[in-house]
Scaffold this motif. Structure first.
Motif, PDB file in Angstrom:
ATOM      1  N   SER A  52       0.846  -1.195   0.000  1.00  0.00           N
ATOM      2  CA  SER A  52       0.000   0.000   0.000  1.00  0.00           C
ATOM      3  C   SER A  52       0.879   1.241   0.000  1.00  0.00           C
ATOM      4  O   SER A  52       1.938   1.254   0.640  1.00  0.00           O
ATOM      5  CB  SER A  52      -0.905   0.020   1.234  1.00  0.00           C
ATOM      6  OG  SER A  52      -1.737  -1.124   1.256  1.00  0.00           O
ATOM      7  N   PRO A  53       0.470   2.282  -0.696  1.00  0.00           N
ATOM      8  CA  PRO A  53       1.253   3.526  -0.673  1.00  0.00           C
ATOM      9  C   PRO A  53       1.351   4.067   0.749  1.00  0.00           C
ATOM     10  O   PRO A  53       0.412   3.922   1.545  1.00  0.00           O
ATOM     11  CB  PRO A  53       0.442   4.472  -1.569  1.00  0.00           C
ATOM     12  CG  PRO A  53      -0.416   3.584  -2.403  1.00  0.00           C
ATOM     13  CD  PRO A  53      -0.715   2.384  -1.564  1.00  0.00           C
ATOM     14  N   LEU A  97       9.897   4.587  -4.014  1.00  0.00           N
ATOM     15  CA  LEU A  97       8.742   5.438  -4.296  1.00  0.00           C
ATOM     16  C   LEU A  97       8.963   6.292  -5.538  1.00  0.00           C
ATOM     17  O   LEU A  97       8.025   6.579  -6.284  1.00  0.00           O
ATOM     18  CB  LEU A  97       8.451   6.342  -3.097  1.00  0.00           C
ATOM     19  CG  LEU A  97       8.206   5.634  -1.758  1.00  0.00           C
ATOM     20  CD1 LEU A  97       8.036   6.663  -0.647  1.00  0.00           C
ATOM     21  CD2 LEU A  97       6.982   4.726  -1.842  1.00  0.00           C
ATOM     22  N   ASP A  98      10.214   6.693  -5.752  1.00  0.00           N
ATOM     23  CA  ASP A  98      10.509   7.588  -6.871  1.00  0.00           C
ATOM     24  C   ASP A  98      12.017   7.601  -7.092  1.00  0.00           C
ATOM     25  O   ASP A  98      12.791   7.134  -6.245  1.00  0.00           O
ATOM     26  CB  ASP A  98      10.023   9.007  -6.553  1.00  0.00           C
ATOM     27  CG  ASP A  98       9.666   9.809  -7.806  1.00  0.00           C
ATOM     28  OD1 ASP A  98       9.990   9.344  -8.919  1.00  0.00           O
ATOM     29  OD2 ASP A  98       9.061  10.882  -7.662  1.00  0.00           O
ATOM     30  N   LEU A 114       3.113   8.787 -12.698  1.00  0.00           N
ATOM     31  CA  LEU A 114       2.921   7.652 -11.798  1.00  0.00           C
ATOM     32  C   LEU A 114       2.738   8.129 -10.361  1.00  0.00           C
ATOM     33  O   LEU A 114       3.197   9.207  -9.980  1.00  0.00           O
ATOM     34  CB  LEU A 114       4.134   6.713 -11.864  1.00  0.00           C
ATOM     35  CG  LEU A 114       4.510   6.167 -13.244  1.00  0.00           C
ATOM     36  CD1 LEU A 114       5.807   5.376 -13.150  1.00  0.00           C
ATOM     37  CD2 LEU A 114       3.398   5.304 -13.816  1.00  0.00           C
ATOM     38  N   LYS A 115       2.099   7.282  -9.549  1.00  0.00           N
ATOM     39  CA  LYS A 115       1.952   7.593  -8.126  1.00  0.00           C
ATOM     40  C   LYS A 115       3.185   7.161  -7.337  1.00  0.00           C
ATOM     41  O   LYS A 115       3.537   7.770  -6.331  1.00  0.00           O
ATOM     42  CB  LYS A 115       0.702   6.902  -7.571  1.00  0.00           C
ATOM     43  CG  LYS A 115      -0.598   7.443  -8.145  1.00  0.00           C
ATOM     44  CD  LYS A 115      -1.799   6.739  -7.528  1.00  0.00           C
ATOM     45  CE  LYS A 115      -3.103   7.296  -8.087  1.00  0.00           C
ATOM     46  NZ  LYS A 115      -4.289   6.600  -7.498  1.00  0.00           N
ATOM     47  N   SER A 116       3.816   6.075  -7.779  1.00  0.00           N
ATOM     48  CA  SER A 116       5.030   5.572  -7.129  1.00  0.00           C
ATOM     49  C   SER A 116       5.741   4.684  -8.134  1.00  0.00           C
ATOM     50  O   SER A 116       5.336   4.603  -9.304  1.00  0.00           O
ATOM     51  CB  SER A 116       4.686   4.779  -5.861  1.00  0.00           C
ATOM     52  OG  SER A 116       4.096   3.532  -6.200  1.00  0.00           O
ATOM     53  N   ASP A 122       3.220  -0.268 -10.648  1.00  0.00           N
ATOM     54  CA  ASP A 122       3.340   1.002 -11.370  1.00  0.00           C
ATOM     55  C   ASP A 122       4.283   0.871 -12.561  1.00  0.00           C
ATOM     56  O   ASP A 122       4.010   1.403 -13.647  1.00  0.00           O
ATOM     57  CB  ASP A 122       3.847   2.096 -10.423  1.00  0.00           C
ATOM     58  CG  ASP A 122       2.864   2.401  -9.307  1.00  0.00           C
ATOM     59  OD1 ASP A 122       1.741   2.822  -9.608  1.00  0.00           O
ATOM     60  OD2 ASP A 122       3.229   2.212  -8.136  1.00  0.00           O
ATOM     61  N   THR A 158       8.223   9.848 -11.374  1.00  0.00           N
ATOM     62  CA  THR A 158       6.768   9.921 -11.217  1.00  0.00           C
ATOM     63  C   THR A 158       6.176  11.086 -12.005  1.00  0.00           C
ATOM     64  O   THR A 158       5.089  10.969 -12.576  1.00  0.00           O
ATOM     65  CB  THR A 158       6.387  10.051  -9.733  1.00  0.00           C
ATOM     66  OG1 THR A 158       7.081  11.177  -9.164  1.00  0.00           O
ATOM     67  CG2 THR A 158       6.734   8.789  -8.969  1.00  0.00           C
ATOM     68  N   GLU A 159       6.897  12.206 -12.053  1.00  0.00           N
ATOM     69  CA  GLU A 159       6.406  13.364 -12.804  1.00  0.00           C
ATOM     70  C   GLU A 159       6.494  13.125 -14.303  1.00  0.00           C
ATOM     71  O   GLU A 159       5.576  13.468 -15.061  1.00  0.00           O
ATOM     72  CB  GLU A 159       7.204  14.608 -12.416  1.00  0.00           C
ATOM     73  CG  GLU A 159       6.991  15.056 -10.976  1.00  0.00           C
ATOM     74  CD  GLU A 159       7.846  16.264 -10.627  1.00  0.00           C
ATOM     75  OE1 GLU A 159       8.589  16.749 -11.512  1.00  0.00           O
ATOM     76  OE2 GLU A 159       7.781  16.720  -9.467  1.00  0.00           O
ATOM     77  N   PRO A 192       0.377  10.066   3.553  1.00  0.00           N
ATOM     78  CA  PRO A 192       1.011  11.375   3.319  1.00  0.00           C
ATOM     79  C   PRO A 192       1.801  11.824   4.544  1.00  0.00           C
ATOM     80  O   PRO A 192       1.338  11.707   5.679  1.00  0.00           O
ATOM     81  CB  PRO A 192      -0.187  12.299   3.057  1.00  0.00           C
ATOM     82  CG  PRO A 192      -1.261  11.389   2.554  1.00  0.00           C
ATOM     83  CD  PRO A 192      -1.074  10.087   3.282  1.00  0.00           C
TER      84      PRO A 192
END
Length: 584
Positions: A140-141, A464-465, A504-506, A511, A499-500, A144
């Motif tokens: 799960s992500p 994550l990135d 993508l979200k992660s 992903d 991601t940018e 925040p």
């Protein structure tokens, strides 16, 4: 001689319709031409060697004959051929004498399966524990604001001690921009101060400038560094030079990043001399790798604990705890490399490294630790049995424990996917392949930053990135208003954030699998990836078969999957054969 004949990027293949990707990939490498080495020639040479080497007195004659063959086949210039034959003579001949391979098997190992069948020790299997596999829970992500770890990643530095700004960048030798390359004539390219878009490596001041910038861009939670320190002058290297370069770069990293940043290194294929020569631990005395591993242990002692240094001295691999709940495993990927001619003696799990890896992973699973694996050569480019066993370890048993895989070697910005073995459709892992520090060949210098799910209870420890930073040589070598003068303080700039760039979200496995699907359906996004793959310096777009075969490469975390994808797309083994022949 034979294991050396390759290029930094996969070698060129005979021109066929639809092989644009292979040809684009086949930029001039270390300077040797595989197209002149046929299977028939390889088998003939090994037959002659087998007979000649029954008598030790023939060793010098064999080395001379190999040098002559290199010259007459135009594999390299005469001086390079002579030096290579002499450099490789003792170790390669000893490995050949100890091996049980017939010429067909030796050529299958060194040239590829199109040249015969190499199965004297294969297939072989690693033993997995009988304990049941933990339940699979999709990650799960993070919430925040959850902590993230910021990790600097360095690979393929390739420092050239003989780099000379203003020297010829298009010389006749396999490596240019150096003392002995001569000076450029009219309309010829010259070596830039900070680096050059040619078959050139980097001066020390560019490496130091990178580390100065990286230090300013900190703080870093830790650093992964996956090897290849020396330049590509593989025909003229000595142990003394290799150790000197290892010492200088290790201390330079420690100096600039400081005593409070821990660096976790892995061994590249260029650290030894001859290049790719990594005898397993059953080889003792002067032919062993003790000269290299012992110096690594001394230089890396500020970063690694005693137990890690012990296995480093034994086989060039180690493990340690980074933080509570996170462990790193540094693998010696030279034990999976086709170019390591010592594997002709025995290629079955050299140094018992994969079985050791299983023990480490099981202990981590029992303690509910997550594990990051670092290494130099990506597993999808390894010998078939090694690659299959590694994939099986990751997929069949420890997919919930291994949460990051980080490699280099190709000099390009890539990744390779891992899917479940039952259906090959469920994404469960990603081997991230980071771009090189060096410019070799025709690239901008660069480095990678990973953002990893951080140090908190329940963290996935997944990537994550990531960001890629480059030094734009066009700008760095020419100051505004004074084109002939380089920038005194060049800027390392952000090329892209994953991601940018890809929406993508992660960078979880799901992903990255989705990104691959986007590449198929949205050519504009794929061409962006193609541009980033070469660190922002590529001239031609990648279309049709080029695109299809690159997608094959990205999907293939296991070597036999690369072969299958290759054959399905009508390349007849050319992509797999080209991908194997990397000597970055």
């Amino acid at each position: 001689m034979w294991p050396l004949l390759g290029s930094c990027h996969p070698a060129a293949t005979p021109r066929q319709p639809g092989l644009a990707f292979v040809e684009e990939f086949a930029r001039p490498g270390v300077g040797f031409n595989w197209r002149n080495v046929s299977c028939g020639l390889c088998k003939a040479v090994f037959t002659i060697l087998d007979i000649a080497l029954l008598n030790d007195l023939n060793e010098e004659r064999v080395a001379y004959a190999v040098g002559e063959a290199c010259i007459r086949l135009h594999l390299a210039d005469e001086l390079v051929c002579r030096q290579i034959a002499e450099l490789f003579r003792d170790d390669f001949i000893r490995a050949l004498q100890q091996s049980l391979l017939w010429p067909t098997e030796a050529c299958a190992l060194l040239v590829g399966p199109s040249c015969g069948k190499f199965d004297i020790y294969a297939p072989w299997n690693i033993t997995l524990p009988k304990a049941p596999k933990p339940p699979i829970t999709p990650p799960s992500p993070p919430k925040p604001g959850s902590p993230q770890s910021r990790v600097l990643f360095l690979t393929d530095i390739h420092w050239d001690q003989e780099y000379v700004a203003g020297s010829a960048a298009d010389c006749k030798d396999p490596l240019c921009c150096r003392n002995g390359s001569g000076f450029p004539g009219q309309r010829q390219m010259e070596a830039g101060y900070w680096g050059t878009y040619s078959k050139c490596d980097l001066p020390l001041w560019t490496v130091a400038n990178l580390l100065e910038n990286a230090a300013r861009d900190g703080p870093w939670d830790w650093v992964y560094w996956t090897g290849d320190i020396p330049a590509h002058n593989v025909w003229s290297q000595t142990r003394k030079q290799q150790l000197s370069e290892l010492t200088v770069i290790s201390r330079l990293i420690h100096k600039h990043l400081g005593p409070n940043v821990t660096v976790y290194p892995a061994i590249g294929n260029h650290e030894s001399t001859p290049v790719n020569s990594f005898p397993p631990p059953f080889v003792h005395g002067n032919r062993s790798c003790a000269w290299l591993y012992d110096t690594m242990a001394e230089e890396w002692a500020p970063w690694l604990p005693k137990q890690a240094l012990k296995t480093l001295r034994y086989g060039g691999f180690y493990t340690l705890e980074i933080q509570p709940g996170l462990r790193v495993v540094s693998l010696n990927m030279n034990f999976c490399a086709r170019e390591n001619f010592w594997l002709m003696v025995n290629s079955t799990d050299p140094a018992n490294q994969l079985q050791w890896l299983v023990h480490v992973l099981q202990a981590s699973e029992d303690k509910e630790e997550k594990v990051h694996i670092i290494g130099h050569i990506p597993p999808g480019l390894c010998l078939g049995s090694w690659s299959w066993n590694y994939y099986h370890i990751v997929n069949s048993r420890y997919e919930t424990t291994i949460t990051g895989q980080f490699f280099g070697h190709t000099h390009l910005d890539e990744f390779q996917m891992f899917y479940d073995e039952a259906t090959m459709t469920r994404p469960l892992g990603v081997a991230f392949i980071a771009p090189s520090v060096t410019t070799y060949i025709k690239l901008n210098p660069g480095y990678r930053v990973y953002y990893v799910d951080g140090n908190y209870n329940g963290s996935s420890r997944l990537v994550l990135d990531h960001e890629t930073y480059i030094l734009n040589l066009t700008e760095a070598n020419h100051s505004p208003g004074a084109p002939s003068i380089p920038e005194p303080n060049p800027k390392w700039t952000l090329l892209y954030r994953a991601t940018e760039a890809y929406g993508l979200k992660s960078l979880f496995p799901s992903d990255c699998d989705g990104m691959l699907r986007t590449f198929i359906n949205d050519d504009q996004v794929f061409q962006k990836f193609w541009y980033f793959r070469f660190k922002g310096h590529v001239s031609l777009p990648c279309k049709e078969m080029c695109k299809t075969t690159l997608l094959c490469l990205l999907r293939s975390g296991r070597y036999d999957e690369l072969q299958n994808c290759d054959l399905v797309n009508g390349l007849g083994g050319n992509l797999a054969r080209a991908a194997r022949k990397t000597l970055c």
